[in-house]
Every structure is written in C-alpha cells, then in structure tokens.
Design a protein around this motif. Structure first.
Motif, short mmCIF file in Angstrom:
data_model
loop_
_atom_site.label_atom_id
_atom_site.label_comp_id
_atom_site.label_asym_id
_atom_site.label_seq_id
_atom_site.Cartn_x
_atom_site.Cartn_y
_atom_site.Cartn_z
N THR A 19 3.49 7.01 -3.83
CA THR A 19 2.10 7.29 -3.47
C THR A 19 1.62 6.57 -2.22
O THR A 19 0.51 6.84 -1.76
CB THR A 19 1.16 6.93 -4.64
N THR A 20 2.42 5.65 -1.69
CA THR A 20 2.00 4.91 -0.49
C THR A 20 3.08 5.00 0.58
O THR A 20 4.28 4.90 0.28
CB THR A 20 1.74 3.43 -0.81
N ALA A 21 2.65 5.18 1.80
CA ALA A 21 3.56 5.27 2.94
C ALA A 21 3.06 4.37 4.06
O ALA A 21 1.86 4.10 4.17
CB ALA A 21 3.66 6.71 3.43
N VAL A 22 4.00 3.92 4.88
CA VAL A 22 3.70 3.14 6.08
C VAL A 22 4.52 3.73 7.21
O VAL A 22 5.72 3.97 7.05
CB VAL A 22 4.06 1.65 5.91
N PHE A 31 4.47 12.49 13.93
CA PHE A 31 5.15 12.47 12.64
C PHE A 31 4.15 12.36 11.49
O PHE A 31 4.23 13.10 10.51
CB PHE A 31 6.17 11.33 12.55
N ALA A 32 3.22 11.43 11.61
CA ALA A 32 2.29 11.16 10.51
C ALA A 32 1.52 12.41 10.09
O ALA A 32 1.33 12.66 8.90
CB ALA A 32 1.32 10.05 10.90
N SER A 33 1.09 13.22 11.04
CA SER A 33 0.32 14.40 10.69
C SER A 33 1.17 15.42 9.95
O SER A 33 0.72 16.01 8.95
CB SER A 33 -0.33 15.02 11.93
N GLY A 34 2.40 15.65 10.39
CA GLY A 34 3.29 16.57 9.68
C GLY A 34 3.67 16.06 8.31
O GLY A 34 3.74 16.83 7.34
N ILE A 43 -1.30 6.87 3.64
CA ILE A 43 -0.43 6.30 4.66
C ILE A 43 -1.18 5.25 5.47
O ILE A 43 -2.38 5.41 5.74
CB ILE A 43 0.15 7.40 5.59
N SER A 44 -0.48 4.19 5.80
CA SER A 44 -0.98 3.18 6.72
C SER A 44 -0.21 3.32 8.02
O SER A 44 1.03 3.34 8.01
CB SER A 44 -0.78 1.77 6.15
N LEU A 45 -0.93 3.43 9.12
CA LEU A 45 -0.32 3.63 10.43
C LEU A 45 -0.38 2.32 11.21
O LEU A 45 -1.46 1.78 11.44
CB LEU A 45 -1.03 4.75 11.19
N ILE A 46 0.80 1.84 11.60
CA ILE A 46 0.94 0.54 12.26
C ILE A 46 1.36 0.75 13.71
O ILE A 46 2.42 1.33 13.98
CB ILE A 46 2.01 -0.33 11.57
N LEU A 89 -5.05 4.95 6.80
CA LEU A 89 -5.57 3.66 7.27
C LEU A 89 -4.88 3.32 8.58
O LEU A 89 -3.65 3.43 8.68
CB LEU A 89 -5.30 2.56 6.25
N PHE A 90 -5.64 2.90 9.57
CA PHE A 90 -5.09 2.48 10.85
C PHE A 90 -5.05 0.96 10.91
O PHE A 90 -6.03 0.30 10.56
CB PHE A 90 -5.96 3.01 12.01
N HIS A 91 -3.93 0.43 11.36
CA HIS A 91 -3.77 -1.01 11.57
C HIS A 91 -3.31 -1.20 13.01
O HIS A 91 -2.13 -1.01 13.32
CB HIS A 91 -2.75 -1.60 10.60
#
Length: 181
Positions: A19-22, A31-34, A43-46, A89-91
């Motif tokens: 249930t969680t992705a980074v 990639f994140a959008s697809g 998803i957390s985007l680093i 979430l954006f980091h």
C-alpha cells in the motif's frame, strides 16, 4: 518474471497487497504518474529538484547541458500528480535525508531512479532496502549496458542479499527484486 513495462510494477504491488511506495529520483513524475494510474496505494516522491552536480553521471546528456534550474521540473511533477490527490506526498530533499522519514520495513515498494553511477546506486540500495517490508519490492530504472554502474551495483546487491533480479521489457529496462526475509 519479466514485465512488459515498468508501470506494471504497480500490478505486482497490488497483487502483493502493498500500500505504500517511494520513488527516489522523480524528475517530472513520468514514472510516478503511470505507476499511480494503476497502483491502489500512496506514493512518496523523493527528489531535491535542484541543479545537477558538475560530475552528475547520467545516460541523458541534456540533463547536464540544458537543465540548470529544476524548479520547472518540480512544478511539472506537481501538476502531473494532481489527479492522485492526497495519495501523493512530495519530499523535496536528497535520498539520504528522506530515508530517515521512513521506519524500517514500512514501505511496500521502492523505485530508485536518481543518480545512475555505481556509487550512488549502491548507496541508495543500502539506504532504502531496510525500509522495504518483508514481501515488498526494491526496484529501479535503467538496467542497461549503457549504464554499467547501475548494472554492477544492482547485481552485486542481489548477490549479497540472495535476491533474484527480474527485468521489464522497456527499451531502458527496469529491475526489481522481492524482499523475502
């Protein structure tokens, strides 16, 4: 198992009830959008979204020559991901800073697509593997002879940890491994 494309990692994650992705190294969230169009979790985007280091190793030479201010990349990523709302979430920070925000074994899937040299891929693997839950996935982009540092780092890591590498059929393949222990 070979997947047709890297976005299909979302199907594997869903099948494993993750249930969680980074994503480490988001750029413009291509990639994140697809991935999120198929993934049921969050998803957390680093990414620091800051200028590249002078010696930044990459397969894509225009990153060094054309990209000076990455604020535009950050704004594009935010716009692209709007449709997924609170599931994103954006980091805006470097990988080594961001990993301290996550407890060990708390992340279902990690996708590494930051710096593409041996040293940095090895570092990201070491930083993020402890964060992956048992039964989760560690993965990344650009497993290609044109980026030998990625191949070497991932291969050595898989051998050290007794993990099997699987690949996608993308032109620039992604790799993934399941953490069983």
């Amino acid at each position: 198992m070979i997947l047709n494309n890297r976005e299909a990692l979302a199907d594997i994650a869903n099948a494993l009830s993750l249930t969680t992705a980074v994503e480490v190294g988001t750029h413009q969230a291509v990639f994140a959008s697809g991935f999120m169009a198929r993934f049921r979790g969050s998803i957390s985007l680093i990414d620091p979204w800051e200028g590249f280091d002078e010696g930044f190793p990459t397969y894509y030479p225009y990153f060094k020559e054309e990209v000076r201010d990455r604020n535009e990349d950050y704004e594009i990523a935010k716009e692209v991901m709007l449709t997924f709302g609170e599931r994103v979430l954006f980091h805006r920070m470097k990988s080594e800073e961001a990993c301290s925000l996550f407890a060990d074994e708390s992340v279902g899937i990690v996708y590494i697509d930051a710096k593409h040299d041996y040293e940095n891929v090895s570092k990201d693997l070491s930083l993020w593997f402890p964060k992956v839950a048992k039964g989760g996935i560690i993965s990344g982009h650009d497993f290609s002879h044109s980026l030998p540092g990625v191949v070497q780092a991932v291969t050595e890591f898989s051998h050290r940890n007794n993990l099997e590498i699987s690949l996608t059929k993308d032109d620039m393949p992604s790799w993934w491994m399941t953490k069983w222990q």
